[in-house]
Design a protein around this motif. Structure first.
Motif, PDB file in Angstrom:
ATOM      1  N   LEU A 121       8.719   6.357 -14.840  1.00 58.27           N
ATOM      2  CA  LEU A 121       8.114   6.547 -13.535  1.00 58.27           C
ATOM      3  C   LEU A 121       8.591   5.475 -12.555  1.00 58.27           C
ATOM      4  CD1 LEU A 121       6.027   8.061 -11.744  1.00 58.27           C
ATOM      5  CD2 LEU A 121       4.379   6.358 -12.524  1.00 58.27           C
ATOM      6  N   MET A 122       8.563   4.232 -12.989  1.00 62.60           N
ATOM      7  CA  MET A 122       8.972   3.142 -12.104  1.00 62.60           C
ATOM      8  C   MET A 122      10.460   3.231 -11.780  1.00 62.60           C
ATOM      9  SD  MET A 122       6.188   1.711 -11.309  1.00 62.60           S
ATOM     10  CE  MET A 122       6.578   0.128 -10.569  1.00 62.60           C
ATOM     11  N   LYS A 123      11.257   3.634 -12.748  1.00 60.00           N
ATOM     12  CA  LYS A 123      12.687   3.807 -12.499  1.00 60.00           C
ATOM     13  C   LYS A 123      12.901   4.892 -11.448  1.00 60.00           C
ATOM     14  CE  LYS A 123      17.051   4.855 -14.774  1.00 60.00           C
ATOM     15  NZ  LYS A 123      17.711   5.189 -16.050  1.00 60.00           N
ATOM     16  N   GLU A 124      12.180   5.999 -11.591  1.00 51.04           N
ATOM     17  CA  GLU A 124      12.298   7.087 -10.613  1.00 51.04           C
ATOM     18  C   GLU A 124      11.851   6.641  -9.224  1.00 51.04           C
ATOM     19  OE1 GLU A 124      10.954  11.740 -10.037  1.00 51.04           O
ATOM     20  OE2 GLU A 124      10.595  10.762 -11.957  1.00 51.04           O
ATOM     21  N   ALA A 125      10.865   5.752  -9.178  1.00 52.64           N
ATOM     22  CA  ALA A 125      10.383   5.225  -7.899  1.00 52.64           C
ATOM     23  C   ALA A 125      11.295   4.142  -7.332  1.00 52.64           C
ATOM     24  CB  ALA A 125       8.961   4.681  -8.073  1.00 52.64           C
ATOM     25  N   GLY A 126      12.310   3.740  -8.128  1.00 51.89           N
ATOM     26  CA  GLY A 126      13.239   2.706  -7.678  1.00 51.89           C
ATOM     27  C   GLY A 126      12.660   1.308  -7.819  1.00 51.89           C
ATOM     28  N   LEU A 127      11.744   1.132  -8.760  1.00 53.82           N
ATOM     29  CA  LEU A 127      11.072  -0.143  -8.951  1.00 53.82           C
ATOM     30  C   LEU A 127      11.208  -0.596 -10.402  1.00 53.82           C
ATOM     31  CD1 LEU A 127       7.868   0.890  -7.010  1.00 53.82           C
ATOM     32  CD2 LEU A 127       9.633  -0.668  -6.167  1.00 53.82           C
ATOM     33  N   THR A 128      10.845  -1.832 -10.652  1.00 56.80           N
ATOM     34  CA  THR A 128      10.914  -2.362 -12.019  1.00 56.80           C
ATOM     35  C   THR A 128       9.577  -2.153 -12.732  1.00 56.80           C
ATOM     36  OG1 THR A 128      10.121  -4.556 -11.404  1.00 56.80           O
ATOM     37  CG2 THR A 128      12.511  -4.169 -11.265  1.00 56.80           C
ATOM     38  N   VAL A 129       9.631  -2.171 -14.039  1.00 64.95           N
ATOM     39  CA  VAL A 129       8.405  -2.043 -14.828  1.00 64.95           C
ATOM     40  C   VAL A 129       7.463  -3.200 -14.515  1.00 64.95           C
ATOM     41  CG1 VAL A 129       7.457  -1.990 -17.162  1.00 64.95           C
ATOM     42  CG2 VAL A 129       9.561  -0.752 -16.652  1.00 64.95           C
ATOM     43  N   GLY A 130       8.000  -4.384 -14.337  1.00 66.65           N
ATOM     44  CA  GLY A 130       7.171  -5.536 -14.000  1.00 66.65           C
ATOM     45  C   GLY A 130       6.399  -5.325 -12.709  1.00 66.65           C
ATOM     46  N   GLY A 131       6.996  -4.596 -11.774  1.00 69.17           N
ATOM     47  CA  GLY A 131       6.328  -4.309 -10.507  1.00 69.17           C
ATOM     48  C   GLY A 131       5.117  -3.414 -10.657  1.00 69.17           C
ATOM     49  N   PHE A 132       5.081  -2.676 -11.749  1.00 69.76           N
ATOM     50  CA  PHE A 132       3.960  -1.771 -12.012  1.00 69.76           C
ATOM     51  C   PHE A 132       2.635  -2.542 -11.998  1.00 69.76           C
ATOM     52  CE2 PHE A 132       0.946  -0.026 -15.097  1.00 69.76           C
ATOM     53  CZ  PHE A 132       0.824   1.284 -14.655  1.00 69.76           C
ATOM     54  N   TYR A 133       2.633  -3.724 -12.610  1.00 67.71           N
ATOM     55  CA  TYR A 133       1.393  -4.487 -12.761  1.00 67.71           C
ATOM     56  C   TYR A 133       0.940  -5.176 -11.478  1.00 67.71           C
ATOM     57  CZ  TYR A 133       1.882  -3.134 -17.533  1.00 67.71           C
ATOM     58  OH  TYR A 133       2.004  -2.358 -18.668  1.00 67.71           O
ATOM     59  N   GLN A 144       0.830  -1.199   0.000  1.00 67.60           N
ATOM     60  CA  GLN A 144       0.000   0.000   0.000  1.00 67.60           C
ATOM     61  C   GLN A 144       0.873   1.261   0.000  1.00 67.60           C
ATOM     62  OE1 GLN A 144      -3.007   0.186   3.085  1.00 67.60           O
ATOM     63  NE2 GLN A 144      -3.193   2.403   2.863  1.00 67.60           N
ATOM     64  N   LYS A 145       1.916   1.262   0.815  1.00 63.56           N
ATOM     65  CA  LYS A 145       2.822   2.423   0.867  1.00 63.56           C
ATOM     66  C   LYS A 145       3.519   2.631  -0.476  1.00 63.56           C
ATOM     67  CE  LYS A 145       3.818   2.483   5.799  1.00 63.56           C
ATOM     68  NZ  LYS A 145       4.856   2.339   6.831  1.00 63.56           N
ATOM     69  N   THR A 146       3.938   1.544  -1.089  1.00 66.15           N
ATOM     70  CA  THR A 146       4.581   1.631  -2.408  1.00 66.15           C
ATOM     71  C   THR A 146       3.594   2.165  -3.438  1.00 66.15           C
ATOM     72  OG1 THR A 146       6.089  -0.182  -1.880  1.00 66.15           O
ATOM     73  CG2 THR A 146       5.755   0.312  -4.215  1.00 66.15           C
ATOM     74  N   HIS A 147       2.381   1.666  -3.404  1.00 66.98           N
ATOM     75  CA  HIS A 147       1.325   2.115  -4.305  1.00 66.98           C
ATOM     76  C   HIS A 147       1.111   3.626  -4.153  1.00 66.98           C
ATOM     77  CE1 HIS A 147      -2.385   1.376  -6.699  1.00 66.98           C
ATOM     78  NE2 HIS A 147      -2.812   2.445  -6.046  1.00 66.98           N
ATOM     79  N   ILE A 197       3.996   5.603  -5.644  1.00 64.14           N
ATOM     80  CA  ILE A 197       3.931   5.644  -7.110  1.00 64.14           C
ATOM     81  C   ILE A 197       2.881   6.672  -7.555  1.00 64.14           C
ATOM     82  CG2 ILE A 197       3.345   4.351  -9.200  1.00 64.14           C
ATOM     83  CD1 ILE A 197       4.359   1.806  -7.667  1.00 64.14           C
ATOM     84  N   VAL A 198       1.719   6.665  -6.926  1.00 64.31           N
ATOM     85  CA  VAL A 198       0.645   7.590  -7.291  1.00 64.31           C
ATOM     86  C   VAL A 198       1.075   9.035  -7.029  1.00 64.31           C
ATOM     87  CG1 VAL A 198      -1.708   8.360  -6.735  1.00 64.31           C
ATOM     88  CG2 VAL A 198      -1.223   5.921  -7.028  1.00 64.31           C
ATOM     89  N   ALA A 199       1.699   9.287  -5.884  1.00 64.09           N
ATOM     90  CA  ALA A 199       2.148  10.650  -5.566  1.00 64.09           C
ATOM     91  C   ALA A 199       3.194  11.129  -6.561  1.00 64.09           C
ATOM     92  CB  ALA A 199       2.695  10.705  -4.145  1.00 64.09           C
ATOM     93  N   LEU A 200       4.111  10.273  -6.905  1.00 64.33           N
ATOM     94  CA  LEU A 200       5.136  10.625  -7.888  1.00 64.33           C
ATOM     95  C   LEU A 200       4.503  10.872  -9.256  1.00 64.33           C
ATOM     96  CD1 LEU A 200       8.127  10.985  -8.550  1.00 64.33           C
ATOM     97  CD2 LEU A 200       8.287   8.516  -8.841  1.00 64.33           C
ATOM     98  N   ALA A 201       3.570  10.026  -9.641  1.00 61.71           N
ATOM     99  CA  ALA A 201       2.884  10.200 -10.925  1.00 61.71           C
ATOM    100  C   ALA A 201       2.082  11.501 -10.936  1.00 61.71           C
ATOM    101  CB  ALA A 201       1.972   9.009 -11.205  1.00 61.71           C
TER     102      ALA A 201
END
Length: 195
Positions: free
Chosen positions: A36-48, A9-12, A15-19
């Motif tokens: 966006l995911m790179k800036e958040a320090g996450l992978t594109v796969g994690g987006f889904y 939930q915190k990660t979600h 991501i929303v705040a950054l977006a």
């Protein structure tokens, strides 16, 4: 809620705040999932793991951007409608707000983008407008009157347009003139207009 669900939930929310910030800076089409995911320090796969689609993220980010100022005030125990008109106008039509669009009003940054968006984004934006107009109406003398509502809509539209145009101007003095002219006009609006 378990620890892993809380972390998700915190990660979600991050991501929303950054977006929401990036959308206000770059427009609805200017933000890519990979960046966006790179800036958040996450992978594109994690987006889904968080969103079914980019459109879902955009809708959540617009909702966050549209309600962020109101939410921030409420978290401080302040009813946004209770902020006096002069103080609200001074803050909204400030050079700081002009210069930090990623943290500011979603309408001044994204009006044209939201107007061209799908039903979900437009519904979110419409509800935000209603709340903004209600809060502005509460700042007017005799807020229960039709005239107060009209002045609130006029003031809100003038302020949003002025902020956007002040951002367009590449001449600092001209940009300040736009902000100051509309600032004074809106402050005088409840009393019948300019002095």
């Amino acid at each position: 809620m378990g620890r892993s669900q809380l972390e998700k939930q915190k990660t979600h929310e991050r991501i929303v705040a950054l977006a929401a910030k990036r959308l206000r800076e770059e427009g609805l089409d200017g933000i890519g999932v990979a960046d966006l995911m790179k800036e958040a320090g996450l992978t594109v796969g994690g987006f889904y793991k968080h969103f079914a689609s980019r459109d879902e993220l955009v809708a959540e980010a617009v909702e966050s951007a549209v309600g962020s100022w109101r939410k921030h005030q409420e978290e401080k125990g302040i009813d946004p409608a209770s902020i006096p008109l002069d103080a609200y106008v001074d803050n909204y039509l400030s050079e700081r707000h002009r210069d930090h669009c990623g943290e500011g009003c979603a309408y001044a940054a994204l009006t044209a983008d939201m107007a061209r968006s799908g039903d979900a984004v437009r519904a979110i934006a419409t509800e935000g407008l209603r709340k903004n107009f209600e809060a502005m109406t509460a700042r007017m003398p005799e807020p229960e009157t039709r005239e107060a509502r009209q002045k609130a809509i006029i003031a809100s539209c003038l302020m949003t347009g002025a902020l956007g145009l002040a951002r367009v101007a590449n001449d600092e003095a001209f940009s300040k003139e736009i902000l100051e002219t509309v600032k004074q006009f809106v402050k005088d609006l409840p009393n019948g207009g300019t002095k």
